[in-house]
Design an enzyme around this catalytic site. Structure first.
Site, PDB file in Angstrom:
ATOM      1  N   GLU A 197       0.870  -1.347   0.159  1.00 19.09           N
ATOM      2  CA  GLU A 197      -0.164  -0.017   0.207  1.00 19.09           C
ATOM      3  C   GLU A 197       0.780   1.241  -0.082  1.00 19.09           C
ATOM      4  OE1 GLU A 197       0.298  -1.545   4.295  1.00 19.09           O
ATOM      5  OE2 GLU A 197       0.227  -2.264   2.476  1.00 19.09           O
ATOM      6  N   HIS A 254      -8.710  -3.322  -0.629  1.00 13.12           N
ATOM      7  CA  HIS A 254      -7.923  -3.439   0.516  1.00 13.12           C
ATOM      8  C   HIS A 254      -6.753  -2.451   0.329  1.00 13.12           C
ATOM      9  CE1 HIS A 254      -6.184  -5.818   3.983  1.00 13.12           C
ATOM     10  NE2 HIS A 254      -5.051  -5.113   3.403  1.00 13.12           N
ATOM     11  N   GLU A 255      -6.043  -2.441  -0.658  1.00 13.09           N
ATOM     12  CA  GLU A 255      -5.043  -1.546  -0.788  1.00 13.09           C
ATOM     13  C   GLU A 255      -5.333  -0.130  -0.710  1.00 13.09           C
ATOM     14  OE1 GLU A 255      -2.300  -2.879   0.091  1.00 13.09           O
ATOM     15  OE2 GLU A 255      -2.698  -5.013  -0.400  1.00 13.09           O
ATOM     16  N   HIS A 266      -5.989   1.160   2.631  1.00 12.13           N
ATOM     17  CA  HIS A 266      -5.018   1.415   3.497  1.00 12.13           C
ATOM     18  C   HIS A 266      -4.569   3.214   3.440  1.00 12.13           C
ATOM     19  CE1 HIS A 266      -2.937  -1.882   5.552  1.00 12.13           C
ATOM     20  NE2 HIS A 266      -3.173  -2.580   4.275  1.00 12.13           N
ATOM     21  N   GLU A 309      -4.197  -3.509   9.919  1.00 11.04           N
ATOM     22  CA  GLU A 309      -4.799  -4.495   8.927  1.00 11.04           C
ATOM     23  C   GLU A 309      -6.500  -4.778   9.222  1.00 11.04           C
ATOM     24  OE1 GLU A 309      -3.746  -5.109   6.384  1.00 11.04           O
ATOM     25  OE2 GLU A 309      -1.607  -4.585   6.315  1.00 11.04           O
ATOM     26  N   ASP A 316       7.976  -9.620  11.995  1.00 11.02           N
ATOM     27  CA  ASP A 316       7.422 -10.445  10.948  1.00 11.02           C
ATOM     28  C   ASP A 316       6.633 -11.698  11.336  1.00 11.02           C
ATOM     29  OD1 ASP A 316       7.801  -8.880   8.569  1.00 11.02           O
ATOM     30  OD2 ASP A 316       9.403 -10.304   7.938  1.00 11.02           O
ATOM     31  N   TYR A 333      -5.433  -9.428  10.305  1.00 10.89           N
ATOM     32  CA  TYR A 333      -6.398  -9.102   9.397  1.00 10.89           C
ATOM     33  C   TYR A 333      -7.854  -9.356   9.717  1.00 10.89           C
ATOM     34  CZ  TYR A 333      -2.136  -8.526   6.120  1.00 10.89           C
ATOM     35  OH  TYR A 333      -0.886  -7.689   5.763  1.00 10.89           O
TER      36      TYR A 333
END
Length: 229
Positions: A84, A108-109, A112, A131, A188, A196
């Protein structure tokens, strides 16, 4: 050659560069698609509803504050669905289905641009604030543009994915919580679909508990009051 002076502040993880043999096709007055010559027309067809998505998002939660919203279709080696970056989302070519059936990724992007880019989590322990809000917003955009049955289909698929992830991780695993503890760990490790999809269902519960009008008023205020922070 396009040159923009970007005045809005961004966190460092949103800085991006792209270099290659690229062509551009406009999709509207403030949107378009970049891609290699062999796929740029496919991209322009696939993302034809982009301006409708931007308008739907603005109607929900306030003005788009980044001037332009463009998409860059990357080669198949791009290892994510989308990224994004403000003003220009990087997207996988695998969403070029030819029938516009996979454009939820674009929604979705785009979402953002409010949740994640406009209002960003202060630490990766709160990754769900990026998210979870974005998946919720994505579903609302898809509902506005394509109808409630389509959005509910996405919700059913989201629930299936979430249940599978929790079963795989183990329900007692602390990483199934929205609030993470990443002390001394690679951030990560917190990038699972818990942030999400569990985030989405928590926010949907809020909507259904307090009612959509009150919830939408809260979210619009949340984005406006915390913009660029």
């Amino acid at each position: 050659v396009y040159r923009f002076e970007m005045k809005q502040p961004i966190p460092s993880y949103l800085l991006a560069l792209a270099v290659g043999d690229l062509e551009f096709r406009p999709l509207g007055p403030r949107s378009g698609v970049y891609a290699e010559p062999s796929v740029v027309e496919k991209g322009a067809y696939e993302f034809a509803d982009l301006e409708k998505m931007i308008a739907a998002a603005e109607e929900l939660y306030g003005p788009y504050r980044w001037e332009r919203y463009d998409l860059l279709v990357l080669p198949p080696s791009f290892p994510f669905g989308g990224m994004e970056n403000p003003r220009i989302t990087f997207a996988t070519p695998t969403i070029l289905a030819g029938d516009r059936s996979l454009v939820a990724l674009v929604a979705h992007e785009l979402a953002h641009s409010w949740s994640g880019n406009l209002v960003t989590n202060a630490t990766w322990n709160d990754f769900w604030l990026n998210e979870g809000f974005t998946v919720y917003f994505e579903h609302r955009i898809m509902e506005k543009v394509y109808g409630a049955p389509y959005a509910e289909m996405l919700s059913v698929l989201t629930l299936k994915d979430l249940r599978g992830t929790i079963e795989e991780m183990g329900a007692a695993n602390p990483d199934t919580r929205l609030k993470l503890d990443l002390s001394g760990r690679d951030p990560d490790e917190g990038v699972t679909d818990i942030a999400y999809n569990k985030g989405y269902f928590f926010l949907r519960l809020c909507e259904e508990t307090f009612g959509r009008p009150a919830w939408d008023d809260f979210l619009k205020k949340y984005f406006n009051d915390n913009a660029f922070h």
